[in-house]
Design a protein around this motif. Structure first.
Motif, mmCIF file in Angstrom:
data_model
loop_
_atom_site.group_PDB
_atom_site.id
_atom_site.type_symbol
_atom_site.label_atom_id
_atom_site.label_comp_id
_atom_site.label_asym_id
_atom_site.label_seq_id
_atom_site.Cartn_x
_atom_site.Cartn_y
_atom_site.Cartn_z
ATOM 1 N N UNK A 239 0.841 -1.199 0.000
ATOM 2 C CA UNK A 239 0.000 0.000 0.000
ATOM 3 C C UNK A 239 0.874 1.245 0.000
ATOM 4 N N UNK A 240 0.529 2.192 -0.848
ATOM 5 C CA UNK A 240 1.279 3.447 -0.915
ATOM 6 C C UNK A 240 0.328 4.585 -1.219
ATOM 7 N N UNK A 241 0.624 5.760 -0.604
ATOM 8 C CA UNK A 241 -0.165 6.937 -0.913
ATOM 9 C C UNK A 241 -0.479 7.773 0.309
ATOM 10 N N UNK A 242 -1.468 8.648 0.152
ATOM 11 C CA UNK A 242 -1.851 9.615 1.187
ATOM 12 C C UNK A 242 -3.295 9.405 1.607
ATOM 13 N N UNK A 243 -3.555 9.628 2.880
ATOM 14 C CA UNK A 243 -4.908 9.535 3.424
ATOM 15 C C UNK A 243 -5.183 10.784 4.247
ATOM 16 N N UNK A 244 -6.346 11.408 4.030
ATOM 17 C CA UNK A 244 -6.761 12.523 4.889
ATOM 18 C C UNK A 244 -7.728 11.968 5.928
ATOM 19 N N UNK A 245 -7.435 12.216 7.195
ATOM 20 C CA UNK A 245 -8.199 11.638 8.294
ATOM 21 C C UNK A 245 -9.477 12.449 8.552
ATOM 22 N N UNK A 246 -10.579 11.739 8.713
ATOM 23 C CA UNK A 246 -11.888 12.360 8.940
ATOM 24 C C UNK A 246 -12.021 12.859 10.373
ATOM 25 N N UNK A 247 -13.126 13.545 10.630
ATOM 26 C CA UNK A 247 -13.425 14.010 11.972
ATOM 27 C C UNK A 247 -13.738 12.851 12.903
ATOM 28 N N UNK B 116 -1.172 1.568 11.859
ATOM 29 C CA UNK B 116 -0.856 0.164 12.120
ATOM 30 C C UNK B 116 -0.875 -0.642 10.821
ATOM 31 N N UNK B 117 -1.850 -0.360 9.973
ATOM 32 C CA UNK B 117 -1.935 -1.032 8.679
ATOM 33 C C UNK B 117 -0.678 -0.790 7.851
ATOM 34 N N UNK B 118 -0.121 0.424 7.980
ATOM 35 C CA UNK B 118 1.063 0.789 7.195
ATOM 36 C C UNK B 118 2.346 0.191 7.736
ATOM 37 N N UNK B 119 2.312 -0.331 8.965
ATOM 38 C CA UNK B 119 3.544 -0.666 9.682
ATOM 39 C C UNK B 119 4.277 -1.888 9.153
ATOM 40 N N UNK B 120 3.640 -2.668 8.275
ATOM 41 C CA UNK B 120 4.263 -3.913 7.805
ATOM 42 C C UNK B 120 4.149 -4.013 6.294
ATOM 43 N N UNK B 121 4.694 -5.093 5.733
ATOM 44 C CA UNK B 121 4.585 -5.399 4.301
ATOM 45 C C UNK B 121 5.200 -4.325 3.410
ATOM 46 N N UNK B 122 6.163 -3.560 3.957
ATOM 47 C CA UNK B 122 6.827 -2.487 3.219
ATOM 48 C C UNK B 122 5.839 -1.447 2.669
ATOM 49 N N UNK B 123 4.721 -1.267 3.359
ATOM 50 C CA UNK B 123 3.772 -0.213 2.988
ATOM 51 C C UNK B 123 4.391 1.154 3.234
ATOM 52 N N UNK B 124 3.822 2.166 2.603
ATOM 53 C CA UNK B 124 4.333 3.535 2.753
ATOM 54 C C UNK B 124 3.143 4.485 2.662
ATOM 55 N N UNK B 125 2.609 4.888 3.808
ATOM 56 C CA UNK B 125 1.379 5.678 3.859
ATOM 57 C C UNK B 125 1.620 6.954 4.657
ATOM 58 N N UNK B 126 1.164 8.072 4.113
ATOM 59 C CA UNK B 126 1.226 9.364 4.804
ATOM 60 C C UNK B 126 -0.182 9.768 5.208
ATOM 61 N N UNK B 127 -0.352 10.095 6.485
ATOM 62 C CA UNK B 127 -1.646 10.547 7.006
ATOM 63 C C UNK B 127 -1.601 12.050 7.214
ATOM 64 N N UNK B 128 -2.627 12.728 6.741
ATOM 65 C CA UNK B 128 -2.736 14.173 6.894
ATOM 66 C C UNK B 128 -3.963 14.519 7.732
ATOM 67 N N UNK B 129 -3.921 15.703 8.356
ATOM 68 C CA UNK B 129 -5.052 16.160 9.154
ATOM 69 C C UNK B 129 -5.152 15.468 10.494
ATOM 70 N N UNK B 130 -4.008 15.198 11.127
ATOM 71 C CA UNK B 130 -4.010 14.512 12.420
ATOM 72 C C UNK B 130 -3.538 15.455 13.529
ATOM 73 N N UNK B 131 -3.688 15.004 14.772
ATOM 74 C CA UNK B 131 -3.057 15.656 15.926
ATOM 75 C C UNK B 131 -2.008 14.680 16.436
ATOM 76 N N UNK B 132 -0.754 14.989 16.230
ATOM 77 C CA UNK B 132 0.327 14.038 16.494
ATOM 78 C C UNK B 132 0.342 13.523 17.928
ATOM 79 N N UNK B 133 0.107 14.413 18.902
ATOM 80 C CA UNK B 133 0.231 14.001 20.304
ATOM 81 C C UNK B 133 -0.840 12.969 20.677
#
Length: 416
Positions: free
Chosen positions: A12-20, A241-258
């Protein structure tokens, strides 16, 4: 009944914008009952649980409309009842959150005991204890929770367990009136902070939200406002968590890091690369994760809602991982389904011992709730071959546009 067909093994590769946030939205919808006038909420996810909460509110006179895809208008000026019947309360356990504001506004409320979900019984004793300590009579009669009384005296409440629902209900009940309420042992979840910020923006006087001691000084009235719902940390954590294995590369946008620190720490420990920036995070998956131990506990611990998903990815980790579930007794229902995919997991009480295997193999499985469905989809993406998930509609309860987001990441998933 919906079925999801997952053809796994792809990266899996790409970008995801996180919902409310679904959980914050539900609490804030309940909070709207305290106000006369129109409130506008932005970033509200269009998920089933939110729609059910709105239907319950409509049954007692609340008017609402979707202004656009994620903007919601709510007007509680014409509330005509403080009673919620079983046909509504059975659909969503969170409907119990209407008790606090209805009693705060009308001095009484009655709600049929909310139906238990697939996570097992969720006791309401802490809610009742809190009301009674405030001098408000609360009891269960013939399957109905009945609460009668006004906020007339200062009170201090100690919760034996940091219940999110009880903390929210007691805050909601305490914002109107001329007395001071202190809640000790309160839950600290970010969704409670988001709800308290909303109430404060409307004129409530709340201090300490996000700590274990919350102080509320009652006010005579609140004012309608426009407010933005926080990002959904459970959706963000699921994709991390889904991105953490299988050499996936996913960027999440619209998050609160803490909000995601527990997840970040655990997937880093397991071998994933996590690159953080303001409001975003990139996760680059390991070829194969290392074994770790995870304990699901109240915030700020690792979220119970994400325990099924991290269990799924650890099925193919090296060596042995141990999962401890400290919140819900019935949150291991997904494990039997993971075994159908070949996972080697032993359950002893509230502990699951996972012996990692090299690969999962696709099979037919069944989802029991939204977080379990997310875990099975994650496992299906990791598995070799086709996985067919029955009752996949459960994921619609908590994840907005999940199929479109996965498809954008090049996942091979379809609904039939």
């Amino acid at each position: 009944m919906k079925r999801a067909i997952v053809n796994g093994g792809e990266t899996l590769k790409g970008n995801v914008y996180i919902s409310g946030s679904k959980n914050a939205s539900i609490a804030i919808i309940a909070a709207c009952l305290l106000v006369n006038g129109e409130i506008v909420l932005d970033n509200v996810p269009r998920v089933n649980d939110v729609n059910v909460m709105l239907n319950v509110a409509e049954s007692i006179g609340v008017k609402y409309k979707w202004v656009n895809t994620n903007q919601l208008s709510i007007d509680c000026s014409d509330l005509n009842s403080s009673t919620i019947g079983y046909n509504y309360s059975k659909e969503l356990h969170a409907s119990i959150l209407f008790l606090g504001p209805l009693v705060g506004r009308f001095g009484e409320s009655s709600i049929s005991l909310p139906g238990n979900d697939n996570l097992g019984p969720r006791p309401v004793d802490l809610h009742l204890k809190g009301f009674n300590l405030k001098g408000i009579h609360a009891d269960i009669e013939n399957g109905q929770i009945k609460v009668i009384g006004h906020n007339k005296r200062d009170s201090k409440i100690y919760l034996d367990y940091p219940s999110v629902g009880a903390t929210e209900n007691l805050i909601l009940n305490s914002v109107l009136g001329d007395c001071v309420t202190v809640i000790e042992g309160a839950a600290k979840d970010p969704e409670i902070v988001n709800m308290a910020s909303f109430l404060t923006f409307m004129g409530a006087k709340i201090r300490g939200a996000g700590t274990d001691s919350v102080k509320i000084k009652g006010v005579s009235a609140l004012n309608p406002v426009r407010y933005t719902i926080m990002p959904d940390r459970m959706e963000a954590g699921t994709f991390m968590i889904m991105a953490a294995t299988n050499r996936n590369d996913i960027t999440l946008n619209g998050i609160v890091n803490r909000h995601l620190k527990p997840v970040t720490a655990k997937i880093r420990e397991a071998g994933a690369e996590v690159i953080e920036s303001e409001g975003a995070v990139r996760v680059i998956g390991a070829h194969r994760l290392k074994s770790i131990n995870v304990k699901a506990t109240p915030y700020p611990g690792f979220p119970t809602d994400l325990q099924p998903t991290i269990t799924a990815v650890l099925t193919t980790a090296l060596n042995t991982s141990i999962i401890s579930e400290k919140v819900f007794k019935s949150r291991f229902q997904h494990i039997g389904e993971l075994r159908r995919l070949g996972a080697k997991i032993k359950v002893e009480g509230n502990t699951a011992v996972i012996s990692g295997i090299e690969k999962l193999l696709g099979a037919s499985v069944n989802a029991n709730d939204s977080r379990g469905a997310a875990a099975l989809i994650t496992a299906g993406l990791l598995a070799h071959g086709k996985t067919e998930i029955s009752n996949a509609q459960f994921i619609d309860n908590g994840y907005e546009s999940w199929l479109e987001k996965l498809t954008a990441l090049k996942a091979d998933v379809k609904l039939v």
